[in-house]
Design a protein around this motif. Structure first.
Motif, PDB file in Angstrom:
ATOM      1  N   UNK A 285       0.830  -1.202   0.000  1.00  0.00           N
ATOM      2  CA  UNK A 285       0.000   0.000   0.000  1.00  0.00           C
ATOM      3  C   UNK A 285       0.865   1.253   0.000  1.00  0.00           C
ATOM      4  N   UNK A 286       1.889   1.294   0.858  1.00  0.00           N
ATOM      5  CA  UNK A 286       2.770   2.464   0.929  1.00  0.00           C
ATOM      6  C   UNK A 286       3.522   2.671  -0.375  1.00  0.00           C
ATOM      7  N   UNK A 287       4.028   1.578  -0.944  1.00  0.00           N
ATOM      8  CA  UNK A 287       4.797   1.693  -2.184  1.00  0.00           C
ATOM      9  C   UNK A 287       3.903   2.125  -3.341  1.00  0.00           C
ATOM     10  N   UNK A 288       2.702   1.566  -3.433  1.00  0.00           N
ATOM     11  CA  UNK A 288       1.789   1.932  -4.512  1.00  0.00           C
ATOM     12  C   UNK A 288       1.473   3.423  -4.511  1.00  0.00           C
ATOM     13  N   UNK A 289       1.352   4.002  -3.337  1.00  0.00           N
ATOM     14  CA  UNK A 289       0.947   5.407  -3.255  1.00  0.00           C
ATOM     15  C   UNK A 289       2.113   6.383  -3.356  1.00  0.00           C
ATOM     16  N   UNK A 290       3.340   5.933  -3.113  1.00  0.00           N
ATOM     17  CA  UNK A 290       4.438   6.896  -3.011  1.00  0.00           C
ATOM     18  C   UNK A 290       5.656   6.579  -3.883  1.00  0.00           C
TER      19      UNK A 290
END
Length: 301
Positions: A285-290
């Protein structure tokens, strides 16, 4: 059946960027490209409105994929490109078509002024339910963005690819995820940068900040464990240069940092059979958004 590189196309700049990225990947893999446009039927009262007549519907279901395919064929001669129009809820349809794909590629809007994506509900739901790898590409993604700088300080398709970055949890590793990352690096003829994030067991946590010697011992233990874990993979893929990093702290943050110098970031997602919600895990989730680079989410059991 020959697998394809499949793109979810809706005519937006994000999906067109995804199609261009997918065409390059199809060329590297020697596979055909499939452009899928999903048309979601509108309620009858809206469908009868003057602005949503036959001509508008024809534009979305025929013109967009046709024009996208024509452009890709011009820029990638020799690549087999097919188009398909399907109807239904986009996330459900895309998750279904992913079953026959080597990769499913989707677009995400870049955050203005900030490196990273804005991943919409369709993208998140598709990632959460697809059982094949899904790649998200930001709007405006260019081939040069994936390459190292040339002597003039400008990225160019003539220069080597930037490294592929793999987020790896050595406590619960998955062979499909690791193999995907090594293969991606091999076909780009670039290196693989393995990033491992770790946190101490709870009973160490309180004393760790004040005990530098303990912190150092734990860090060395994690580094050695990562090196030992990757040893057979280095032997299996001798042509791929591997660099490894073991960092204290949240894995997602370290992967986002690494994405700024990557051609592709690869993370895993555990397959869950719960039909409710979009469960993709905190790291993905963190990687997908940032992430500042395209992100491949590889589902695994």
């Amino acid at each position: 059946m020959t697998r394809t590189i499949t793109v979810g196309l809706d005519g937006s700049s994000e999906s067109l960027a995804a199609a261009e990225w997918a065409a390059r990947e199809a060329g590297l893999l020697g596979l055909p490209l499939r452009l899928v446009h999903v048309w979601e039927p509108v309620p009858v009262p809206m469908a009868q409105a003057p602005l949503l007549g036959v001509e508008t519907q024809a534009h979305w279901t025929e013109r967009i994929p046709r024009e996208a395919a024509d452009g890709i064929r011009l820029r990638h001669p020799g690549l087999e490109v097919t188009t398909e129009q399907l109807s239904g809820h986009p996330a459900d349809v895309l998750a279904h078509v992913a079953k026959d794909a080597e990769l499913l590629v989707l677009g995400s809007r870049g955050m203005s002024g900030i490196g990273g994506f804005m991943v919409g509900s369709v993208g998140l739901s598709t990632v959460a339910h697809a059982e094949r790898p899904v790649v998200l590409v930001r709007a405006g993604e260019q081939a040069a963005d994936e390459h190292e700088m040339d002597p003039a300080g400008i990225p160019s398709a003539a220069t080597p690819f930037r490294p592929v970055v793999l987020g790896l949890d050595i406590e619960s590793p998955n062979e499909e995820l690791i193999e995907f990352a090594f293969a991606a690096a091999a076909r780009r003829k670039t290196s693989l940068r393995v990033v491992h994030g770790w946190n101490p067991p709870p009973y160490y946590a309180y004393g760790l900040a004040a005990d530098l010697e303990l912190h150092g011992a734990l860090a060395r233990r994690e580094t050695v464990a990562l090196t030992e874990f990757l040893h057979p993979w280095r032997e299996k893929h001798p042509d791929v240069e591997v660099t490894e990093e073991s960092h204290y702290g949240t894995p997602g943050n370290h992967l986002v940092d690494a994405s700024r110098e990557a051609s592709l970031v690869v993370v895993g997602r555990r397959i869950r059979r719960n039909p409710f919600g979009t469960h993709i895990g905190p790291v993905a989730h963190a990687v997908l958004h940032h992430s500042a680079a395209p992100v491949a989410v590889v589902p695994h059991h």
